[in-house]
Structure formats: structure tokens, C-alpha cells
Design an enzyme around this catalytic site. Structure first.
Site, mmCIF file in Angstrom:
data_model
loop_
_atom_site.group_PDB
_atom_site.id
_atom_site.type_symbol
_atom_site.label_atom_id
_atom_site.label_comp_id
_atom_site.label_asym_id
_atom_site.label_seq_id
_atom_site.Cartn_x
_atom_site.Cartn_y
_atom_site.Cartn_z
ATOM 1 C CE1 TYR A 166 -4.053 -2.034 5.598
ATOM 2 C CE2 TYR A 166 -3.500 0.229 5.012
ATOM 3 C CZ TYR A 166 -3.853 -1.050 4.638
ATOM 4 O OH TYR A 166 -3.993 -1.379 3.308
ATOM 5 C CB SER B 257 -0.882 0.009 1.247
ATOM 6 O OG SER B 257 -1.509 1.261 1.407
HETATM 7 P P1 NDP Z 1 -11.695 -5.828 0.190
HETATM 8 O O1 NDP Z 1 -12.198 -5.736 1.590
HETATM 9 O O2 NDP Z 1 -12.637 -5.471 -0.900
HETATM 10 O O3 NDP Z 1 -11.133 -7.309 -0.069
HETATM 11 C C1 NDP Z 1 -10.326 -7.961 0.868
HETATM 12 C C2 NDP Z 1 -10.247 -9.438 0.528
HETATM 13 O O4 NDP Z 1 -9.404 -10.070 1.496
HETATM 14 C C3 NDP Z 1 -11.598 -10.126 0.587
HETATM 15 O O5 NDP Z 1 -11.716 -11.011 -0.498
HETATM 16 C C4 NDP Z 1 -11.550 -10.919 1.900
HETATM 17 O O6 NDP Z 1 -12.290 -12.129 1.727
HETATM 18 C C5 NDP Z 1 -10.051 -11.235 1.988
HETATM 19 N N1 NDP Z 1 -9.620 -11.521 3.353
HETATM 20 C C6 NDP Z 1 -9.608 -10.699 4.429
HETATM 21 N N2 NDP Z 1 -9.183 -11.350 5.516
HETATM 22 C C7 NDP Z 1 -8.912 -12.631 5.116
HETATM 23 C C8 NDP Z 1 -8.453 -13.789 5.787
HETATM 24 N N3 NDP Z 1 -8.173 -13.766 7.094
HETATM 25 N N4 NDP Z 1 -8.292 -14.932 5.079
HETATM 26 C C9 NDP Z 1 -8.572 -14.974 3.750
HETATM 27 N N5 NDP Z 1 -9.015 -13.898 3.066
HETATM 28 C C10 NDP Z 1 -9.195 -12.745 3.744
HETATM 29 O O7 NDP Z 1 -10.392 -4.909 0.143
HETATM 30 P P2 NDP Z 1 -9.364 -4.554 -1.047
HETATM 31 O O8 NDP Z 1 -9.651 -5.319 -2.259
HETATM 32 O O9 NDP Z 1 -9.307 -3.083 -1.113
HETATM 33 O O10 NDP Z 1 -8.016 -5.034 -0.353
HETATM 34 C C11 NDP Z 1 -7.147 -6.001 -0.903
HETATM 35 C C12 NDP Z 1 -5.727 -5.700 -0.469
HETATM 36 O O11 NDP Z 1 -5.320 -4.426 -0.969
HETATM 37 C C13 NDP Z 1 -5.533 -5.631 1.049
HETATM 38 O O12 NDP Z 1 -4.304 -6.241 1.352
HETATM 39 C C14 NDP Z 1 -5.483 -4.130 1.341
HETATM 40 O O13 NDP Z 1 -4.748 -3.845 2.497
HETATM 41 C C15 NDP Z 1 -4.811 -3.626 0.100
HETATM 42 N N6 NDP Z 1 -5.019 -2.220 -0.239
HETATM 43 C C16 NDP Z 1 -6.271 -1.672 -0.356
HETATM 44 C C17 NDP Z 1 -6.425 -0.333 -0.698
HETATM 45 C C18 NDP Z 1 -7.752 0.324 -0.793
HETATM 46 O O14 NDP Z 1 -7.824 1.568 -0.651
HETATM 47 N N7 NDP Z 1 -8.823 -0.364 -1.068
HETATM 48 C C19 NDP Z 1 -5.250 0.495 -1.015
HETATM 49 C C20 NDP Z 1 -3.997 -0.170 -0.831
HETATM 50 C C21 NDP Z 1 -3.896 -1.473 -0.497
HETATM 51 P P3 NDP Z 1 -13.185 -12.869 2.841
HETATM 52 O O15 NDP Z 1 -13.759 -11.794 3.718
HETATM 53 O O16 NDP Z 1 -14.182 -13.620 2.041
HETATM 54 O O17 NDP Z 1 -12.218 -13.753 3.542
HETATM 55 C C1 8X3 Z 2 -5.112 1.586 1.834
HETATM 56 C C2 8X3 Z 2 -4.786 2.982 1.480
HETATM 57 O O1 8X3 Z 2 -4.305 5.302 2.437
HETATM 58 O O2 8X3 Z 2 -6.219 4.076 3.333
HETATM 59 O O3 8X3 Z 2 -3.961 0.814 1.956
HETATM 60 O O4 8X3 Z 2 -3.991 3.452 3.934
HETATM 61 S S1 8X3 Z 2 -4.824 3.989 2.868
#
Ligand code: NDP
Ligand code: 8X3
Length: 259
Positions: A158, A145
Site C-alpha cells: 500500500y 497518502s
Molecule cells: P473509500 O473506500 O471510502 O472509497 C474508495 C472509492 O474508490 C470508492 O468510491 C470505490 O468505489 C472506489 N474504487 C475502489 N476501487 C475502484 C476501482 N477499481 N475502480 C473504480 N473505483 C474504485 O475510501 P477513501 O475515500 O478513504 O479513499 C479514497 C482515496 O484516498 C484512496 O485512494 C485511498 O488510498 C486514499 N486515502 C485514504 C485515507 C483514509 O484513511 N481513508 C488516507 C489517505 C489516503 P466502488 O467500490 O463503487 O468502485
Molecule cells: C491511508 C492512511 O496511514 O492507513 O492512506 O496508510 S494509512
């Protein structure tokens, strides 16, 4: 033989969009997440729409034994994994350090750091074997991120978890050099997925406010870029990629439009 991509956290957001993108490019998919019903729906849809094969591997990445048991059960004809996308992750809460919920800290570290380590340690030996047998170039994509480059107020643990993803990506790249495996750390900024709803524990109004006056990244934007990193010649590796919407300069500065 179609290539195989293994995606963690494929039930939503970036992981789900990666499933769609890689399926549209004729990859077979191993999809992980905890919500099995969603995984079943996604499998049905992608197999029908893109004529690819989907193997479901539901488990919680935090549970070490479950991760290694699941990986051990991958059938022989699914073990030739070309691309691993370590995407499962979350933020929980946005609180001052001295007021934060310690269970939230544990969950973020267990998922974003330890879960990523367990899955990688389980899957990488399969990738090495596949690459040695076929000459294919394995590729690991970690979802870091922008928060892994720069901390912000109330981002504490985080941010720390994503700094860890940065360090893990760098050390994987060094340790896997001898196997010719590429490692890419994808570092998005604000993106409109279920991330905010999870972070604010179902408070959709607060989650939505993060994107006030912005056209944030979409899950598809990020998935298309992730796919692109896998299309380069075998001697070229994108090591790190910071991706923001045009209205975001870093974790703090945004140019929000007001009507
Ligand atoms: P979402 O919440 O839309 O998706 C997260 C996914 O992770 C879901 O499919 C969830 O599935 C899965 N997940 C969470 N915990 C577990 C677990 N313990 N075991 C298996 N699967 C798990 O979020 P994003 O798509 O935005 O996030 C994806 C990644 O990108 C994360 O690592 C996040 O930190 C990162 N990220 C997100 C940003 C944003 O602004 N959206 C920016 C930068 C990075 P389920 O609940 O079915 O298990
Ligand atoms: C998610 C982006 O800026 O909310 O990783 O931390 S931020």
C-alpha cells in the site's frame, strides 16, 4: 458555463464528499465508481439539491480498455474538464511482507497506480484541449497518502503504491508545465471512510479500532481542503499537502485519548 470536475471513486468517502462539495460550489460533475446503484442515488440527490448536472461514468479503473472506451464516450459538451480528481483507491490487508496475499498486492497496484495512470492518460488530452480553447487552468488532484511519504510496519505494498502516486504527481507536474496544468498531491492520514472496512475485508470491528481514542479526519474535512486548492489564483499551485488529524503526527505516532 459551469466548470466540470471528474471524480474517480465517487461512491464513497473522499470521492463522494468531493462530489457534494463541488456540487455545492456549482460545478457540474462526472462521477465514476463501480457501484452503479450508488452512483445513480448520488446523481439524483446532487442534481436535486444543488441544481447541477451529473454525468455518470461507471467503470473499473483497473481495466485499461474500459477506461479508454469510457473516456472516448464522454459527450462533446462534457469534455471541457477543468478538474480531475484521481481518488479511486484502496488498501487491502495489513500483513507482514513475507505473509502477505499476493492478489492483494496486485489489486492495490492495479487500482492505485495503473488505474490512476490510465484515467489520467485518457482525460489529460481533453483538459489540454479545453484549456487551449478557453484559457482555463486545468487542475489534477491525486489522492496520495501520508503512507506515500513514510512506510510503516505491514504497510509494504500500500505504501509503495502511494510512493508511486507521489512520483507520478511530481512527473506529471514537470511534463504538464508547458500546458499550464496544476498538479496537487493530497496526502491524508487516518480518515474515517469505508477505507478500513475495505482494508480489513468487511471486519468492521478491526476497521473501527484504527480510530480508537482519535477524532480522525472526516471525508468532508478532506473534500473541503481539496476544493480549497482549486480556488487559488491561476498563478498559484499547492503541489503537495499532508493532512492529519491533530492527534496524528505521522504514520506511526498518535496521541489516543483513553477514558
Ligand atoms: P473509500 O473506500 O471510502 O472509497 C474508495 C472509492 O474508490 C470508492 O468510491 C470505490 O468505489 C472506489 N474504487 C475502489 N476501487 C475502484 C476501482 N477499481 N475502480 C473504480 N473505483 C474504485 O475510501 P477513501 O475515500 O478513504 O479513499 C479514497 C482515496 O484516498 C484512496 O485512494 C485511498 O488510498 C486514499 N486515502 C485514504 C485515507 C483514509 O484513511 N481513508 C488516507 C489517505 C489516503 P466502488 O467500490 O463503487 O468502485
Ligand atoms: C491511508 C492512511 O496511514 O492507513 O492512506 O496508510 S494509512
Amino acid at each position: 458555463m459551469p466548470k466540470i470536475v471528474f471524480i474517480t471513486g465517487a461512491t464513497s468517502g473522499f470521492g463522494k464528499a468531493c462530489g457534494e462539495k463541488f456540487a455545492s460550489e456549482c460545478y457540474d460533475l462526472i462521477l465514476n465508481g463501480r457501484r452503479e446503484e450508488r452512483l445513480e442515488e448520488i446523481k439524483y440527490k446532487l442534481e436535486k439539491q444543488f441544481n447541477v448536472a451529473v454525468y455518470l461514468l461507471p467503470f473499473d479503473v483497473r481495466h485499461r480498455e474500459n477506461v479508454f472506451d469510457a473516456v472516448k464516450k464522454i459527450p462533446d459538451d462534457w469534455q471541457g474538464i477543468d478538474v480531475l480528481i484521481n481518488n479511486a483507491g484502496l488498501a487491502l490487508g495489513r500483513d507482514y511482507f513475507d505473509e502477505a496475499n499476493i492478489d492483494d498486492w496486485d489489486t492495490m497496484i492495479d487500482t492505485n497506480v495503473k488505474g490512476l495512470l490510465y484515467v489520467s492518460r485518457g482525460v489529460i488530452p481533453l483538459m489540454i484541449k479545453h484549456s487551449a480553447a478557453t484559457g482555463s487552468v486545468g487542475h489534477i488532484i491525486n489522492l496520495g497518502s501520508i503512507a506515500g511519504n513514510e512506510v510503516y510496519e505491514k504497510g509494504n505494498v500500500y505504501c509503495a503504491s502511494k510512493f508511486a502516486v507521489d512520483a507520478i504527481s511530481k512527473s506529471m507536474r514537470i511534463d504538464l508545465l508547458r500546458h499550464g496544468i496544476k498538479v496537487t498531491n493530497i496526502e491524508p492520514g487516518a480518515a474515517d471512510t469505508e477505507f478500513g472496512i475495505v482494508r480489513f475485508k468487511g471486519d468492521e470491528a478491526t476497521a473501527k479500532k484504527v480510530y480508537d481514542g482519535l477524532t480522525p479526519l472526516s471525508a468532508k474535512d478532506v473534500a473541503d481542503i481539496i476544493y480549497y486548492t482549486t480556488t487559488l489564483p491561476s498563478h498559484v499551485c499547492i503541489n503537495e499537502l499532508v493532512i492529519t488529524c491533530t492527534q496524528q503526527a505521522n504514520t506511526i505516532y498518535f496521541h489516543r485519548k483513553t477514558d
